[in-house]
Design a protein around this motif. Structure first.
Motif: not given
Lengths: 311, 276
Positions: A57, A61, B124, B127-128, B131, B158-159, B162
Motif C-alpha cells: 500500500n 500511495i 492505494s 489514496c496517494g 492525500y 490496506e488502502a 489508510f
C-alpha cells in the motif's frame, strides 16, 4: 574516523531538501524509528506519511503522490521493499513511469538478529529486472548524502539500497558523485576488486591490504551504482588487470557480479572472474562477524579468491 | 434537476461504441466494461470537475483511477466521446502500437490518470492522489472504481485503513458490484458477504445504489462531498455485460469473443461511423 549513522544522514539530507522543496515527502511503513526519520516528521508533519505495516500500500500511495507532483521517498526494510512490494513498485511506480524513490534498508546480512526472514539477498536481482530503474548502494555517509540528493533531482524511479547503521567515512565532504558512476579508491595492476555497499567495501579494502603484502596490487572500485552499471570504469580496469572479483552482500545469482560478467563478455574482454557473495542460500540470525564468515564474505575470503585466480 | 434523458442517450452511445470497439477486435472484457457504462457516463458528464480534454493533465482536475483496468474499452468510449482523442482510435484496441491497450495505461491514452491492470493496486494510488490533494490544499476529488472480484485483493483493505486513518474525505470509491468473476459468482469464489458492513467497519461512509440508474446515481453522488473526514464508498449494484443480451449476467462474459455481426444485429444494422 568519525562514525555517522547512515539513517541520520538520510533523514538530515531529506530534511534539508524538504526545506527548499515542498514537493518532497517521505513514506514509512511503521519503521520510522528504524529509518531514523522521526525528526523529519516532527518538522514537516503531514509530509511524513505513516502507512502502517502495509508496504504494498505504501508503494501505491507513493505512486499516487508522484501523480500529484510530489517527490516521494518511501522506506522500509529491503526484504519488504523488494519481495513484498515488488509488483506494486513494478506496475504502479515503474510501468506507470512515475517518480518514486524506494529505499530498502538493512541490505543482505545487515539484518543480523532479525535473521533470514528479514535478509534481502535478492533485492538487487529483482530490482535489476525492472526496465530503466536506477539502483544504487552508497558505501558511506558522504556518498549516501550525495546519492539521495541525486535521486531527488532525477526524474524517475530509483531504488536506494541503504545500510542504516554507522559506518566509516570513505570520502571527503567535497567528493562529487554521479548516478551510474563508480569510484576508484585504489589503483593496482594485478586484480580488479569491485565492491558494493559499506559492509563489503570495508572487507574489500582489508583484502587489498592483505594482497599487497603478497605483492599483488589491487584496483578497488566502489561500484555505488548497480544500474546503470559503470561499464567504462570497470572494463577499463579489467582490461589492464585481466582478473576481476566482485564482492557483494547479496545472492551471487542476479547480483552485481553477474551484471559485471555479462558486461565484460559483451565487450569481449579476456578476463577471469570470481564472485564473493551469498551462494544460493537463505539468511539466518547471527552477529555481523558470524554472518560474514558463514557466507564467505570476509576479507580473507576475498583474498583467497584472488589468490586462486592468480595461480 | 439533471438531464437524465441526455445521460441515457450518452450511455447508450457509449455502450454501442464500447461493443463495436471490442467486437472489431473480436474478443475482450465485455462484462466488466458494460457494467460501468452508466457510472462513467455520470462521472464524465455530471460529477467530475475541471476536466479539459484539450489539457487532460490540468492540475486542478478531478481524477479517476479505473483500478479494474481491464474495463479500459468502456472508459475509452467515454473519453473519445468527450473529445480526449479521435473516435477512430476505438478501432485500434489492442492492435500493435495502439494507444488503447486492454488495460489502462496513463502513458498511452490521453485522459487516463493512472496505469492499472494488476488488480488491487488502484485504490492505494488513489489514496496517494487524495492525500496529495489535501497536502496541496486544493479541492480536487479523487475517484476510484474497483471490481467486486478485485475486492478480494488484500491491498484494497490496506488502502481502506489508510484512507480512513488519514481522513481522506476527498476520495470516492466506487464498487462495480456485478457479482460475477472469472471462476464463478463472487460469493462462490470468495464470499464478500456483507460488503457494505465491511467498508463501514473500515471507517468509510458507504452508499448503495443501482449503478445503471442515473436518478439513483445522482442521489448517492450528491451525498459524497461532505467534508466529514471520511472516505466514501458507493456500492453500485450492476449487471455484468449489461445491454448485450447473449452475455448479460453470465459468468463467461468476463472475457469473451463477440463478433461484429452479432453487434450489428443488436443495433439493427446501425454501425458506428468510426468503423467505416
Amino acid at each position: 574516523m568519525a562514525e555517522l549513522e547512515m539513517r541520520q544522514v538520510y533523514c538530515q539530507t531529506l530534511s534539508e531538501l524538504a526545506e527548499k522543496d515542498s514537493r518532497l515527502v517521505i513514506l514509512e511503513a511503521d519503521l520510522m524509528k528504524s529509518s531514523g526519520t522521526f525528526p523529519f516528521k516532527e518538522k514537516y508533519k503531514e509530509r511524513a506519511v505513516e502507512c502502517g505495516v502495509a508496504e504494498a500500500n505504501m508503494v501505491g500511495i507513493a505512486s499516487g503522490l508522484s501523480l500529484q507532483g510530489f517527490i516521494p521517498f518511501a522506506a522500509t526494510f529491503g526484504c519488504f521493499a523488494s519481495r513484498r512490494a515488488f509488483d506494486q513498485f513494478f506496475i504502479s511506480s515503474n510501468y506507470a513511469k512515475l517518480n518514486v524513490k524506494l529505499v530498502g534498508t538493512d541490505p543482505g546480512v545487515a539484518a543480523v538478529f532479525n535473521g533470514g526472514t528479514h535478509m534481502p539477498f535478492e533485492d538487487i536481482g529483482l530490482m535489476r529486472m525492472i526496465p530503466k530503474l536506477v539502483i544504487s548502494e552508497p558505501s558511506d555517509p558522504v556518498s549516501l548524502k550525495s546519492i539521495v540528493k541525486l535521486m531527488y533531482e532525477y526524474d524517475g524511479c530509483c531504488y536506494l539500497r541503504m545500510h542504516r547503521q554507522a559506518v566509516d567515512k570513505i570520502y571527503s565532504e567535497n567528493e562529487k558523485f554521479e548516478l551510474g558512476k563508480s569510484k576508484i579508491l585504489k589503483d593496482g595492476k594485478d586484480v580488479t576488486l569491485v565492491s558494493l555497499g559499506a559492509i563489503m567495501l570495508k572487507q574489500t579494502l582489508m583484502a587489498a591490504d592483505m594482497l599487497e603484502k603478497d605483492g599483488i596490487k589491487a584496483t578497488v572500485i566502489d561500484a555505488l551504482s548497480v544500474k546503470p552499471l559503470d561499464a567504462d570504469t570497470i572494463s577499463d580496469s579489467v582490461k589492464k588487470t585481466g582478473i576481476v572479483v566482485c564482492c557483494e552482500n547479496h545472492q551471487i545469482d542476479g547480483g552485481l557480479g553477474i551484471s559485471v560478467a555479462k558486461m565484460l563478455l559483451d565487450k569481449q574482454i579476456n578476463f577471469k572472474i570470481g564472485y564473493i557473495g551469498i551462494n544460493d542460500s537463505f539468511g539466518q540470525v547471527g552477529t555481523l562477524d558470524f554472518l560474514l564468515s558463514q557466507y564467505n564474505l570476509t576479507a580473507k575470503d576475498i583474498y583467497k579468491k584472488v589468490k586462486e585466480l592468480c595461480k | 434537476m439533471k438531464d437524465f434523458l441526455k445521460m441515457e442517450k450518452f450511455a447508450s452511445e457509449a455502450r454501442k461504441n464500447c461493443l463495436y470497439c471490442i467486437a472489431n477486435l473480436g474478443v475482450g472484457h465485455v462484462g466488466g466494461a458494460l457494467s460501468i457504462i452508466e457510472i462513467l457516463t455520470y462521472l464524465y458528464n455530471e460529477e467530475m470537475k475541471n476536466l479539459n480534454p484539450s489539457n487532460p493533465n490540468a492540475e486542478d482536475r478531478d481524477m479517476l483511477v479505473l483500478s479494474k483496468g481491464h474495463s479500459g474499452p468502456a472508459l475509452y468510449s467515454v473519453l473519445a466521446m468527450k473529445g480526449y482523442f479521435p473516435m477512430a482510435w476505438l478501432a485500434t484496441l489492442n492492435k500493435g502500437g495502439t494507444n488503447l491497450p486492454s488495460h489502462c495505461d496513463r502513458n498511452r491514452t490521453p485522459g487516463i490518470d493512472m496505469s492499472t491492470g494488476s488488480l488491487g493496486q488502484g485504490l492505494s494510488a488513489a489514496c496517494g492522489m487524495a492525500y496529495g490533494a489535501l497536502l496541496k490544499k486544493n479541492n480536487q476529488c479523487i475517484y476510484c472504481i474497483i471490481g467486486d472480484g478485485e475486492t478480494e485483493e488484500g491491498q484494497n483493505w490496506e488502502a481502506a485503513m489508510f484512507a480512513s486513518a488519514n481522513g481522506l474525505d476527498n476520495l470516492i470509491g466506487i464498487t462495480d458490484y456485478n457479482k460475477l468473476q472469472i471462476d464463478g459468482t463472487v460469493e462462490e469464489v470468495s464470499g464478500l458477504k456483507d460488503l457494505e458492513k465491511k467498508w463501514t467497519s473500515f471507517g468509510w461512509e458507504v452508499f448503495s445504489c443501482n449503478g445503471h440508474d442515473f436518478s439513483d446515481l445522482e442521489k448517492v453522488f450528491s451525498k459524497c462531498h461532505e467534508k466529514n473526514g471520511k472516505p466514501k464508498m458507493i456500492i453500485c449494484n450492476t449487471v455484468k455485460a449489461k445491454g448485450f443480451p447473449r452475455l448479460e449476467n453470465k459468468i463467461e462474459s468476463h472475457n469473451s469473443k463477440i463478433t461484429l455481426d452479432e453487434v450489428k444485429e443488436l443495433y439493427k444494422g446501425e454501425v458506428v461511423e468510426w468503423l467505416n
